[in-house]
Design a protein around this motif. Sequence first.
Motif, PDB file in Angstrom:
ATOM      1  N   VAL A 455     -14.336  -3.062  -9.725  1.00 36.82           N
ATOM      2  CA  VAL A 455     -15.699  -3.374  -9.304  1.00 36.82           C
ATOM      3  C   VAL A 455     -16.383  -2.078  -8.876  1.00 36.82           C
ATOM      4  O   VAL A 455     -15.884  -1.374  -7.993  1.00 36.82           O
ATOM      5  N   PRO A 456     -17.522  -1.719  -9.466  1.00 34.51           N
ATOM      6  CA  PRO A 456     -18.209  -0.481  -9.068  1.00 34.51           C
ATOM      7  C   PRO A 456     -18.592  -0.508  -7.586  1.00 34.51           C
ATOM      8  O   PRO A 456     -18.942  -1.557  -7.034  1.00 34.51           O
ATOM      9  N   GLU A 457     -18.540   0.647  -6.939  1.00 32.16           N
ATOM     10  CA  GLU A 457     -18.863   0.717  -5.516  1.00 32.16           C
ATOM     11  C   GLU A 457     -20.267   0.211  -5.232  1.00 32.16           C
ATOM     12  O   GLU A 457     -20.513  -0.445  -4.206  1.00 32.16           O
ATOM     13  N   GLU A 458     -21.216   0.498  -6.137  1.00 34.15           N
ATOM     14  CA  GLU A 458     -22.593   0.096  -5.874  1.00 34.15           C
ATOM     15  C   GLU A 458     -22.752  -1.418  -5.798  1.00 34.15           C
ATOM     16  O   GLU A 458     -23.711  -1.919  -5.209  1.00 34.15           O
ATOM     17  N   VAL A 459     -21.816  -2.177  -6.367  1.00 34.10           N
ATOM     18  CA  VAL A 459     -21.858  -3.634  -6.244  1.00 34.10           C
ATOM     19  C   VAL A 459     -21.612  -4.041  -4.790  1.00 34.10           C
ATOM     20  O   VAL A 459     -22.330  -4.868  -4.216  1.00 34.10           O
ATOM     21  N   TYR A 460     -20.576  -3.449  -4.181  1.00 33.85           N
ATOM     22  CA  TYR A 460     -20.317  -3.734  -2.770  1.00 33.85           C
ATOM     23  C   TYR A 460     -21.446  -3.210  -1.888  1.00 33.85           C
ATOM     24  O   TYR A 460     -21.812  -3.836  -0.888  1.00 33.85           O
ATOM     25  N   GLU A 461     -22.011  -2.062  -2.272  1.00 30.34           N
ATOM     26  CA  GLU A 461     -23.136  -1.513  -1.511  1.00 30.34           C
ATOM     27  C   GLU A 461     -24.318  -2.482  -1.543  1.00 30.34           C
ATOM     28  O   GLU A 461     -24.969  -2.724  -0.518  1.00 30.34           O
ATOM     29  N   ALA A 462     -24.593  -3.058  -2.727  1.00 28.21           N
ATOM     30  CA  ALA A 462     -25.705  -4.003  -2.858  1.00 28.21           C
ATOM     31  C   ALA A 462     -25.443  -5.267  -2.045  1.00 28.21           C
ATOM     32  O   ALA A 462     -26.336  -5.784  -1.360  1.00 28.21           O
ATOM     33  N   ALA A 463     -24.215  -5.766  -2.098  1.00 30.14           N
ATOM     34  CA  ALA A 463     -23.876  -6.967  -1.333  1.00 30.14           C
ATOM     35  C   ALA A 463     -23.984  -6.699   0.167  1.00 30.14           C
ATOM     36  O   ALA A 463     -24.485  -7.540   0.927  1.00 30.14           O
ATOM     37  N   ALA A 464     -23.521  -5.536   0.593  1.00 29.37           N
ATOM     38  CA  ALA A 464     -23.622  -5.192   2.009  1.00 29.37           C
ATOM     39  C   ALA A 464     -25.078  -5.039   2.434  1.00 29.37           C
ATOM     40  O   ALA A 464     -25.464  -5.438   3.546  1.00 29.37           O
ATOM     41  N   ALA A 465     -25.906  -4.473   1.541  1.00 27.46           N
ATOM     42  CA  ALA A 465     -27.328  -4.308   1.856  1.00 27.46           C
ATOM     43  C   ALA A 465     -27.991  -5.663   2.078  1.00 27.46           C
ATOM     44  O   ALA A 465     -28.823  -5.830   2.986  1.00 27.46           O
ATOM     45  N   VAL A 466     -27.652  -6.639   1.257  1.00 25.83           N
ATOM     46  CA  VAL A 466     -28.205  -7.979   1.423  1.00 25.83           C
ATOM     47  C   VAL A 466     -27.779  -8.562   2.767  1.00 25.83           C
ATOM     48  O   VAL A 466     -28.586  -9.155   3.495  1.00 25.83           O
ATOM     49  N   ARG A 467     -26.521  -8.376   3.140  1.00 28.30           N
ATOM     50  CA  ARG A 467     -26.036  -8.908   4.407  1.00 28.30           C
ATOM     51  C   ARG A 467     -26.696  -8.218   5.590  1.00 28.30           C
ATOM     52  O   ARG A 467     -27.026  -8.855   6.597  1.00 28.30           O
ATOM     53  N   LEU A 468     -26.902  -6.912   5.480  1.00 31.33           N
ATOM     54  CA  LEU A 468     -27.602  -6.194   6.547  1.00 31.33           C
ATOM     55  C   LEU A 468     -29.027  -6.705   6.712  1.00 31.33           C
ATOM     56  O   LEU A 468     -29.514  -6.886   7.830  1.00 31.33           O
ATOM     57  N   ALA A 469     -29.699  -6.951   5.576  1.00 28.83           N
ATOM     58  CA  ALA A 469     -31.072  -7.446   5.631  1.00 28.83           C
ATOM     59  C   ALA A 469     -31.129  -8.838   6.252  1.00 28.83           C
ATOM     60  O   ALA A 469     -32.063  -9.171   6.992  1.00 28.83           O
ATOM     61  N   GLU A 470     -30.130  -9.654   5.960  1.00 30.34           N
ATOM     62  CA  GLU A 470     -30.112 -11.004   6.517  1.00 30.34           C
ATOM     63  C   GLU A 470     -29.830 -10.996   8.011  1.00 30.34           C
ATOM     64  O   GLU A 470     -30.258 -11.892   8.744  1.00 30.34           O
ATOM     65  N   LEU A 471     -29.101  -9.981   8.478  1.00 27.23           N
ATOM     66  CA  LEU A 471     -28.785  -9.889   9.902  1.00 27.23           C
ATOM     67  C   LEU A 471     -29.935  -9.313  10.721  1.00 27.23           C
ATOM     68  O   LEU A 471     -30.026  -9.546  11.928  1.00 27.23           O
ATOM     69  N   PRO A 511     -21.204   0.197   4.245  1.00 27.24           N
ATOM     70  CA  PRO A 511     -22.295   0.761   3.440  1.00 27.24           C
ATOM     71  C   PRO A 511     -22.627   2.180   3.872  1.00 27.24           C
ATOM     72  O   PRO A 511     -22.567   2.519   5.051  1.00 27.24           O
ATOM     73  N   ARG A 512     -23.009   3.007   2.885  1.00 29.71           N
ATOM     74  CA  ARG A 512     -23.281   4.410   3.179  1.00 29.71           C
ATOM     75  C   ARG A 512     -24.542   4.916   2.504  1.00 29.71           C
ATOM     76  O   ARG A 512     -24.894   6.090   2.643  1.00 29.71           O
ATOM     77  N   GLY A 513     -25.256   4.058   1.739  1.00 27.00           N
ATOM     78  CA  GLY A 513     -26.443   4.508   1.030  1.00 27.00           C
ATOM     79  C   GLY A 513     -27.716   4.008   1.669  1.00 27.00           C
ATOM     80  O   GLY A 513     -27.721   3.515   2.799  1.00 27.00           O
ATOM     81  N   THR A 514     -28.805   4.155   0.934  1.00 27.36           N
ATOM     82  CA  THR A 514     -30.089   3.613   1.368  1.00 27.36           C
ATOM     83  C   THR A 514     -30.405   2.396   0.521  1.00 27.36           C
ATOM     84  O   THR A 514     -29.978   2.299  -0.635  1.00 27.36           O
ATOM     85  N   HIS A 515     -31.194   1.473   1.091  1.00 29.49           N
ATOM     86  CA  HIS A 515     -31.348   0.164   0.448  1.00 29.49           C
ATOM     87  C   HIS A 515     -32.787  -0.328   0.485  1.00 29.49           C
ATOM     88  O   HIS A 515     -33.519  -0.030   1.439  1.00 29.49           O
ATOM     89  N   THR A 516     -33.146  -1.098  -0.548  1.00 33.31           N
ATOM     90  CA  THR A 516     -34.398  -1.860  -0.552  1.00 33.31           C
ATOM     91  C   THR A 516     -34.056  -3.271  -1.010  1.00 33.31           C
ATOM     92  O   THR A 516     -33.516  -3.455  -2.110  1.00 33.31           O
ATOM     93  N   VAL A 517     -34.353  -4.256  -0.174  1.00 29.25           N
ATOM     94  CA  VAL A 517     -33.986  -5.646  -0.479  1.00 29.25           C
ATOM     95  C   VAL A 517     -35.239  -6.501  -0.530  1.00 29.25           C
ATOM     96  O   VAL A 517     -36.055  -6.483   0.396  1.00 29.25           O
ATOM     97  N   THR A 518     -35.420  -7.243  -1.635  1.00 27.48           N
ATOM     98  CA  THR A 518     -36.498  -8.222  -1.755  1.00 27.48           C
ATOM     99  C   THR A 518     -35.879  -9.590  -2.015  1.00 27.48           C
ATOM    100  O   THR A 518     -34.651  -9.739  -2.031  1.00 27.48           O
ATOM    101  N   ALA A 519     -36.740 -10.581  -2.261  1.00 25.25           N
ATOM    102  CA  ALA A 519     -36.240 -11.950  -2.420  1.00 25.25           C
ATOM    103  C   ALA A 519     -35.294 -12.090  -3.600  1.00 25.25           C
ATOM    104  O   ALA A 519     -34.340 -12.883  -3.547  1.00 25.25           O
ATOM    105  N   ASP A 520     -35.530 -11.348  -4.689  1.00 23.64           N
ATOM    106  CA  ASP A 520     -34.699 -11.511  -5.875  1.00 23.64           C
ATOM    107  C   ASP A 520     -34.119 -10.208  -6.417  1.00 23.64           C
ATOM    108  O   ASP A 520     -33.547 -10.182  -7.502  1.00 23.64           O
ATOM    109  N   ARG A 521     -34.296  -9.095  -5.690  1.00 21.44           N
ATOM    110  CA  ARG A 521     -33.771  -7.810  -6.134  1.00 21.44           C
ATOM    111  C   ARG A 521     -33.145  -7.086  -4.946  1.00 21.44           C
ATOM    112  O   ARG A 521     -33.496  -7.297  -3.782  1.00 21.44           O
TER     113      ARG A 521
END
Length: 643
Positions: A455-471, A511-521
């Motif tokens: 699994v590419p690292e950016e997949v986990y990064e994206a999933a973590a970004a979504v969880r951070l946004a939800e928190l 997570p170690r990157g920067t993130h932008t989270v929207t409703a569907d992206r």
Amino acid sequence: MFDTVLVANRGEIAVRVIRTLRALGVRSVAVFSDADADARHVREADTAVRIGPAPASESYLSIEALLEAAARTGARAVHPGYGFLAENAAFARACAEAGLVFIGPSAEAISLMGDKIRAKETVKAAGVPVVPGSSGSGLTDAELIAAAREIGVPVLLKPSAGGGGKGMRLVRDAGVLADEIAAARREARASFGDDTLLVERWVDRPRHIEIQVLADGHGNVVHLGERECSLQRRHQKIIEEAPSVLLDEATRAAMGEAAVQAARSCGYRGAGTVEFIVPGGDPSSYYFMEMNTRLQVEHPVTELVTGLDLVEWQLRVAAGEHLPYEQDDITLTGHAVEARICAEDPARGFLPSGGTVLALHEPQGDGVRTDSGLTEGTEVGSLYDPMLSKVIAYGPDRPTALRRLRAALAETVTLGVQTNAGFLRRLLAHPAVVAGDLDTGLVEREADGLVPDGVPEEVYEAAAAVRLAELAPADEGWRDPFSVPSGWRLGGTPKPVGFSLRVLDPVEYTPRGTHTVTADRVAVTLDGVRHTFHRAADWVGRDGDAWHVRDHDPVAAALTGSAHAGADSLTAPMPGTVTVVKVAVGDEVVAGQSLLVVEAMKMEHVISAPHAGTVSELDVTPGTTVAMDQVLAVITPAEEETA
């Protein structure tokens, strides 16, 4: 033309037929099981009738229920689509007896060509070359083994009543013939209600090329060129194209004429396909394999290069019209390629998948067509065929069509259900495919290299970004620092926030990157590279690939036995139904011994012993419905018993 037509099928083919009925001004009647009450084909039809509970045997395969639905709605004709009862002579005959027009060939032609043994004998008598193999029907296991030994391995076992690769077994070792015959019979019986088998010589590195034929009820038969169907996995076509780069005009004409003669030999009427096996090194040596007496899944590529609507001509021929075409009127223009989107997980050995479609995007336009039965909210279960949709691209030449199809597959989004879209996109970029150097074994040989390694690292990064946004709190005013997922600590250095996640195996990810989270992206930037994903619930996807990133709770996983419950446990590799149980508690087994069979989406998966030992637990019986990763049995190792 008919005023009302009942479509005796479901999914993408039902939607496809309804589209042509609407264009012709014909009222459409859909049928549905309880599992499909809110399906897309039900929504798009003019009217719809419930025909039974979810199992196909009690709904889509019930001739009585289908005829009753036709009578209730005033339908004058029935279109069978493909699969289910499309090649069932009894259904065609029952329609005729009920005063309904069956939109397809006669029951006699279906019966003749549906029996592969009789079909080979019939077309051989008409001068069509056939694959060497067994002769006679109703051969016993011993007779099949004797025929296979006489032909010489490798051989192909095939259900006489079958199609679509179901029940087919390629046997390269004569020592396993008995087991393979038993498995082929079991699958053939489940799929077609008939376990009669034949055996044929296997042609190494063959190409699978089929000819589309169209015949009316007045003696006119034409062919519409060929389709290359050599890209297959487990004998199931996954990519088809028209025309084939292998054939020159002379070979195309000769194979086309052979297909026409095969159709004439059985008095064929309607749209049908004559399939040939062709040695890649000698395309002039081609052999008849079988005739499919129905519309094919891959018919759109023929439609795009000929400009003809095959469903429309099925209807016109069934209504008694003459074909207005001579063979010289049929021309092939440009190139078309189709990819079949199936509910299966390439990362888990292409096992069937299921779930709810949470997010959906299907490309259309600019040389791209998608035939689909999906909508957001569609429940994909284990009862029916795994094919969900087809993406087809057209261009003035083959490179353009391939490029457009790869781009379309990258656009395809089906979150909530794992599919093969990303795998197909990579397959279409394979050098051999680009060069047109195809054979039916290519996909199996190259499959491992077309599935991402881990699994590419950016997949986990994206999933973590979504969880951070939800928190994160929603208000923009003062924030309690303890409520913000920043790792802030009173009087100390902030501790990075981490998550326990799982796609295939559990991982601890910070997570170690920067993130932008929207409703569907969700977009993440790692090491200066930006990665953009579609997202829905716990799913993220890009370029046709998708990942279900779940929160991992090791305690809960241990209690439910769902976290790959140990080397001694046998777990369900897919959601499905246990069809065979070969052992009981207390039985001694050897490593590799076949113990259970799980079936889903018309596919069998054999569960074998991971090591020698004793069956200490057995939690299922034939007919048990199981979830993916559910523990089925436990094998206590032999060394533990004697310790």
